[in-house]
Structure formats: C-alpha cells, structure tokens
Design a protein around this motif. Structure first.
Motif, PDB file in Angstrom:
ATOM      1  N   MET A   1      -1.433   3.784  13.550  1.00  0.00           N
ATOM      2  CA  MET A   1      -2.268   3.857  12.359  1.00  0.00           C
ATOM      3  C   MET A   1      -3.253   5.010  12.544  1.00  0.00           C
ATOM      4  SD  MET A   1      -3.095   2.137   9.392  1.00  0.00           S
ATOM      5  CE  MET A   1      -2.246   0.621   9.591  1.00  0.00           C
ATOM      6  N   TYR A   2      -3.359   5.825  11.542  1.00  0.00           N
ATOM      7  CA  TYR A   2      -4.268   6.970  11.567  1.00  0.00           C
ATOM      8  C   TYR A   2      -5.491   6.673  10.702  1.00  0.00           C
ATOM      9  CZ  TYR A   2      -0.204   9.484  13.337  1.00  0.00           C
ATOM     10  OH  TYR A   2       0.879   9.891  14.072  1.00  0.00           O
ATOM     11  N   ASN A   3      -6.666   7.039  11.191  1.00  0.00           N
ATOM     12  CA  ASN A   3      -7.900   6.923  10.426  1.00  0.00           C
ATOM     13  C   ASN A   3      -8.256   8.292   9.874  1.00  0.00           C
ATOM     14  OD1 ASN A   3      -8.469   4.149  10.984  1.00  0.00           O
ATOM     15  ND2 ASN A   3      -9.075   4.757  13.028  1.00  0.00           N
ATOM     16  N   TYR A   4      -8.405   8.357   8.571  1.00  0.00           N
ATOM     17  CA  TYR A   4      -8.784   9.598   7.907  1.00  0.00           C
ATOM     18  C   TYR A   4     -10.148   9.422   7.263  1.00  0.00           C
ATOM     19  CZ  TYR A   4      -3.993  11.007   8.591  1.00  0.00           C
ATOM     20  OH  TYR A   4      -2.796  11.335   9.166  1.00  0.00           O
ATOM     21  N   TYR A   5     -10.915  10.474   7.273  1.00  0.00           N
ATOM     22  CA  TYR A   5     -12.256  10.483   6.704  1.00  0.00           C
ATOM     23  C   TYR A   5     -12.305  11.593   5.671  1.00  0.00           C
ATOM     24  CZ  TYR A   5     -12.759   7.783  10.913  1.00  0.00           C
ATOM     25  OH  TYR A   5     -12.572   6.845  11.879  1.00  0.00           O
ATOM     26  N   ASN A  94      -0.312   4.767   7.863  1.00  0.00           N
ATOM     27  CA  ASN A  94       0.680   4.612   8.926  1.00  0.00           C
ATOM     28  C   ASN A  94       1.342   5.929   9.252  1.00  0.00           C
ATOM     29  OD1 ASN A  94       0.348   1.851   9.336  1.00  0.00           O
ATOM     30  ND2 ASN A  94       1.679   1.383   7.597  1.00  0.00           N
ATOM     31  N   SER A  95       1.228   6.890   8.351  1.00  0.00           N
ATOM     32  CA  SER A  95       1.888   8.167   8.567  1.00  0.00           C
ATOM     33  C   SER A  95       0.881   9.295   8.692  1.00  0.00           C
ATOM     34  CB  SER A  95       2.861   8.454   7.415  1.00  0.00           C
ATOM     35  OG  SER A  95       2.142   8.519   6.209  1.00  0.00           O
ATOM     36  N   VAL A  96       1.369  10.398   9.182  1.00  0.00           N
ATOM     37  CA  VAL A  96       0.537  11.572   9.308  1.00  0.00           C
ATOM     38  C   VAL A  96       0.249  12.098   7.906  1.00  0.00           C
ATOM     39  CG1 VAL A  96       0.433  13.941  10.170  1.00  0.00           C
ATOM     40  CG2 VAL A  96       1.470  12.149  11.563  1.00  0.00           C
ATOM     41  N   MET A  98      -0.183  14.407   4.972  1.00  0.00           N
ATOM     42  CA  MET A  98       0.387  15.680   4.578  1.00  0.00           C
ATOM     43  C   MET A  98      -0.206  16.050   3.229  1.00  0.00           C
ATOM     44  SD  MET A  98       2.187  16.341   7.177  1.00  0.00           S
ATOM     45  CE  MET A  98       3.043  17.790   6.682  1.00  0.00           C
ATOM     46  N   PRO A  99      -0.965  17.123   3.158  1.00  0.00           N
ATOM     47  CA  PRO A  99      -1.643  17.496   1.910  1.00  0.00           C
ATOM     48  C   PRO A  99      -0.734  17.558   0.689  1.00  0.00           C
ATOM     49  CG  PRO A  99      -2.390  18.867   3.695  1.00  0.00           C
ATOM     50  CD  PRO A  99      -1.250  18.053   4.233  1.00  0.00           C
ATOM     51  N   GLU A 100       0.506  17.985   0.864  1.00  0.00           N
ATOM     52  CA  GLU A 100       1.386  18.106  -0.296  1.00  0.00           C
ATOM     53  C   GLU A 100       1.784  16.736  -0.850  1.00  0.00           C
ATOM     54  OE1 GLU A 100       3.776  18.464   3.498  1.00  0.00           O
ATOM     55  OE2 GLU A 100       2.079  19.532   2.685  1.00  0.00           O
ATOM     56  N   ASN A 101       1.539  15.667  -0.087  1.00  0.00           N
ATOM     57  CA  ASN A 101       1.911  14.330  -0.545  1.00  0.00           C
ATOM     58  C   ASN A 101       0.766  13.575  -1.205  1.00  0.00           C
ATOM     59  OD1 ASN A 101       4.441  14.720   0.494  1.00  0.00           O
ATOM     60  ND2 ASN A 101       3.950  13.792   2.444  1.00  0.00           N
ATOM     61  N   ILE A 102      -0.382  14.199  -1.308  1.00  0.00           N
ATOM     62  CA  ILE A 102      -1.506  13.446  -1.861  1.00  0.00           C
ATOM     63  C   ILE A 102      -1.797  13.935  -3.202  1.00  0.00           C
ATOM     64  CG2 ILE A 102      -2.410  12.736   0.346  1.00  0.00           C
ATOM     65  CD1 ILE A 102      -4.381  15.025   0.045  1.00  0.00           C
TER      66      ILE A 102
END
Length: 102
Positions: A1-5, A94-96, A98-102
């Motif tokens: 799990m990745y935490n993004y801020y 759960n995934s890395v 990726m700017p193009e996916n947001i």
C-alpha cells in the motif's frame, strides 16, 4: 500500500500567483544532486478526489484545479507552509501512482 500526500488549489492560484515552476525546479535539482528518484507530480484537473473517503466540497467548487502529489509527507507540509492557500490531504493506493491515470 502506498501513501500519497497532496496539496491542491485552483489552477489560477497555483500556476499564476505562486512561483510553482521555481519551487518544483529547485526540488528537482535537489533530487538530482542527491541521486534521488522523483516522487512528486504536478497534476492539472486531478480526478483522484473521487476516490477519497471524505468529500472535499469546498475545493471541488474552485475549478479547474491543480495538485502536487508526492510520496513525501514533509514536502507537502512544507508546500502548505510556503503557499498557505492550498488544501492538503492524503490517500492510499495499492498501485504506484501514475499521473496519466488520474
């Protein structure tokens, strides 16, 4: 799990009223000097708000938006202190990211 801020604001504010280009350029130079991999992204019109549990209605009304997303919580906290008029928060994935996916 990745935490993004993230730090988010209107595009007008973030791109025109703040020296964001200079801030990010300095951060990139620091990462290159430190041989560190880039772990932040500038996203225009982010759609990850749809996946965050608590709604962010106040900031959603100020469209179009721009966000800086990072794995580094301290960087986002520093941006909040530096720019003041940004909303900050976090999300997990759960995934890395990726700017193009947001």
């Amino acid at each position: 799990m990745y935490n993004y801020y993230f730090a988010v604001a209107s595009q007008s504010f973030l791109l025109n009223q703040e020296p964001i280009e200079e801030i990010l350029r300095e951060r990139i130079n620091y990462y290159e000097y430190s041989n560190k991999e880039i772990d932040f992204w500038l996203i225009l019109n982010p759609n990850f708000f749809n996946d965050i549990d608590k709604p962010i209605n106040i900031i959603k009304n100020k469209k179009p938006l721009a966000a800086i997303v990072s794995l580094d919580r301290q960087f986002i906290e520093w941006l909040k202190l530096r720019m003041v008029f940004v909303y900050t928060g976090s999300f997990k994935s759960n995934s890395v990211f990726m700017p193009e996916n947001i």
